[in-house]
Design an enzyme around this catalytic site. Structure first.
Site, PDB file in Angstrom:
ATOM      1  N   PRO A   1       0.968  -1.019   0.085  1.00  0.00           N
ATOM      2  CA  PRO A   1       0.075  -0.346  -0.209  1.00  0.00           C
ATOM      3  C   PRO A   1       0.566   1.872  -0.348  1.00  0.00           C
ATOM      4  O   PRO A   1       0.508   2.284  -0.612  1.00  0.00           O
ATOM      5  CB  PRO A   1      -1.280  -0.105   1.111  1.00  0.00           C
ATOM      6  CG  PRO A   1      -0.580  -1.279   1.368  1.00  0.00           C
ATOM      7  CD  PRO A   1       0.418  -2.013   0.770  1.00  0.00           C
ATOM      8  N   LYS A   2       2.336   1.940   0.819  1.00  0.00           N
ATOM      9  CA  LYS A   2       2.113   2.261   0.821  1.00  0.00           C
ATOM     10  C   LYS A   2       3.546   2.639  -1.117  1.00  0.00           C
ATOM     11  O   LYS A   2       3.580   3.844  -1.011  1.00  0.00           O
ATOM     12  CB  LYS A   2       3.882   2.489   2.088  1.00  0.00           C
ATOM     13  CG  LYS A   2       4.418   3.868   2.315  1.00  0.00           C
ATOM     14  CD  LYS A   2       5.105   3.851   1.716  1.00  0.00           C
ATOM     15  CE  LYS A   2       5.839   5.416   1.662  1.00  0.00           C
ATOM     16  NZ  LYS A   2       7.580   5.558   0.904  1.00  0.00           N
ATOM     17  N   VAL A   3       3.843   1.892  -1.176  1.00  0.00           N
ATOM     18  CA  VAL A   3       5.060   1.950  -2.356  1.00  0.00           C
ATOM     19  C   VAL A   3       4.034   2.211  -2.996  1.00  0.00           C
ATOM     20  O   VAL A   3       3.791   3.094  -4.400  1.00  0.00           O
ATOM     21  CB  VAL A   3       5.490   0.891  -2.679  1.00  0.00           C
ATOM     22  CG1 VAL A   3       6.360   1.149  -3.965  1.00  0.00           C
ATOM     23  CG2 VAL A   3       6.793   0.809  -1.591  1.00  0.00           C
ATOM     24  N   ALA A   4       2.366   1.718  -3.498  1.00  0.00           N
ATOM     25  CA  ALA A   4       1.817   2.081  -4.345  1.00  0.00           C
ATOM     26  C   ALA A   4       1.753   3.883  -4.570  1.00  0.00           C
ATOM     27  O   ALA A   4       1.008   4.146  -5.226  1.00  0.00           O
ATOM     28  CB  ALA A   4       0.557   0.835  -4.242  1.00  0.00           C
TER      29      ALA A   4
ATOM     30  N   CYS B   1       2.651   5.881  -3.446  1.00  0.00           N
ATOM     31  CA  CYS B   1       3.819   7.396  -3.417  1.00  0.00           C
ATOM     32  C   CYS B   1       3.941   6.717  -4.653  1.00  0.00           C
ATOM     33  O   CYS B   1       3.509   7.995  -5.092  1.00  0.00           O
ATOM     34  CB  CYS B   1       5.427   7.052  -2.609  1.00  0.00           C
ATOM     35  SG  CYS B   1       5.418   7.177  -0.916  1.00  0.00           S
TER      36      CYS B   1
END
Length: 279
Positions: free
Chosen positions: A218-221, A223
């Site tokens: 979720p976090k990288v997506a 960003c």
DNA sequence: GAACAGGTGAAGT
DNA sequence: ACTTCACCTGTT
């Protein structure tokens, strides 16, 4: 609005408010801009190198007017009204402090592949280490650029990375992230991921698509969606935003910031990380 | 040396 | 659905 003139080897932008080079290049959204000995930022984007600095309230960007219009004007997000955004975000003491603290941040319109790849590498690393890995990637697999006597490198294409083997990526010292980078590159090169398609999709659909890649959570997506596809409703939650959520009096609900919640996120992130707030 | 870092995925409740 | 853990490497 602002005015633009060609002055020597630079384009001069005057009458521009809400632009800080340090806040824009050091708020954590990008990894390839570095301060030189004169305080100017030097970096590479979309295969073009540039030097960018402010002097006497003007912004100076090396290169021609043509390059400015084609690359830097959109890249630096110069045409957006940040006064209006900041006014919208500043709804209480905390958000007022955050937007004031981060004034001059601009959301860079970055290359999707570079953004995806960089944020895959970013997981569980601090900024100096992320920068090292990204620079190693560019130096080893990008194309050299000669800029003011210095050798800079472009960000290597997904196609270029896709044809490498895992051991070729050892030079990055990126550990368990290397296979994630390789599989993402191959997904792009194979047409499994098509950025033009993701642009035109609703954020949640584009999000599902990139989440299907191994090593992208979720976090990288988020960003990637925010910095690489300009999906401004994406709201990455990392450890700094979690700190802001703890410190915030009440519930920090992204939806209160409307369709530009992701830009509000940048102010909150920068504030939480740089202002010395203690949890 | 041990612990931790801008996260993820697998395995366990 | 929530918690725990290993993962590669660099830095305290």
């Amino acid at each position: 609005m602002f005015s633009v003139y060609e002055v020597g080897d630079f384009v001069e932008v005057s009458g521009l408010s809400n632009f800080s080079t340090s806040h824009t290049f050091e708020c954590g959204q990008c990894f390839r801009w570095n301060k030189d000995e004169d305080g100017a930022y030097v970096g590479v984007a979309f295969g073009h190198a540039a030097k960018i600095f402010k002097r006497r309230a003007c912004l100076y960007i090396s290169g021609t007017m043509d390059e400015f219009e084609k690359i830097w004007r959109p890249y630096l997000d110069l045409d957006r009204d940040y006064d209006a955004l900041r006014h919208r975000f500043a709804v209480d003491d905390f958000t007022r402090a955050a937007t004031a603290f981060g004034s001059g941040i601009r959301m860079l319109k970055q290359d999707p592949w570079e953004t995806l790849c960089s944020f895959i590498l970013s997981q569980c690393c601090n900024i100096p280490r992320i920068k090292k890995m990204v620079e190693a990637l560019c130096e080893n697999f990008g194309d050299p650029l000669d800029f003011e006597g210095k050798k800079l490198f472009t960000f290597p294409s997904a196609e270029k990375i896709a044809e490498l083997s895992l051991s070729n990526l050892d030079v990055l010292r990126s550990g368990y992230r290397a296979p994630y980078v390789l599989s993402a590159a191959r997904a792009v090169a194979d047409g499994e991921i098509v950025f033009e398609e993701l642009y035109s999709m609703p954020t949640c659909d584009a999000r599902k698509k990139v989440l299907s890649l191994n090593g992208i959570g979720p976090k990288v997506a988020d960003c990637f969606l925010l910095f690489g596809l300009q999906k401004f409703d994406a709201f990455p939650v990392d450890t700094w935003i979690k700190k802001a959520q703890i410190l915030y009096p009440g519930k920090l609900d992204p939806s209160r910031f409307g369709p530009y919640a992701g830009i509000a996120q940048q102010y909150l992130f920068f504030y939480a990380r740089e202002s010395g707030l203690k949890v």
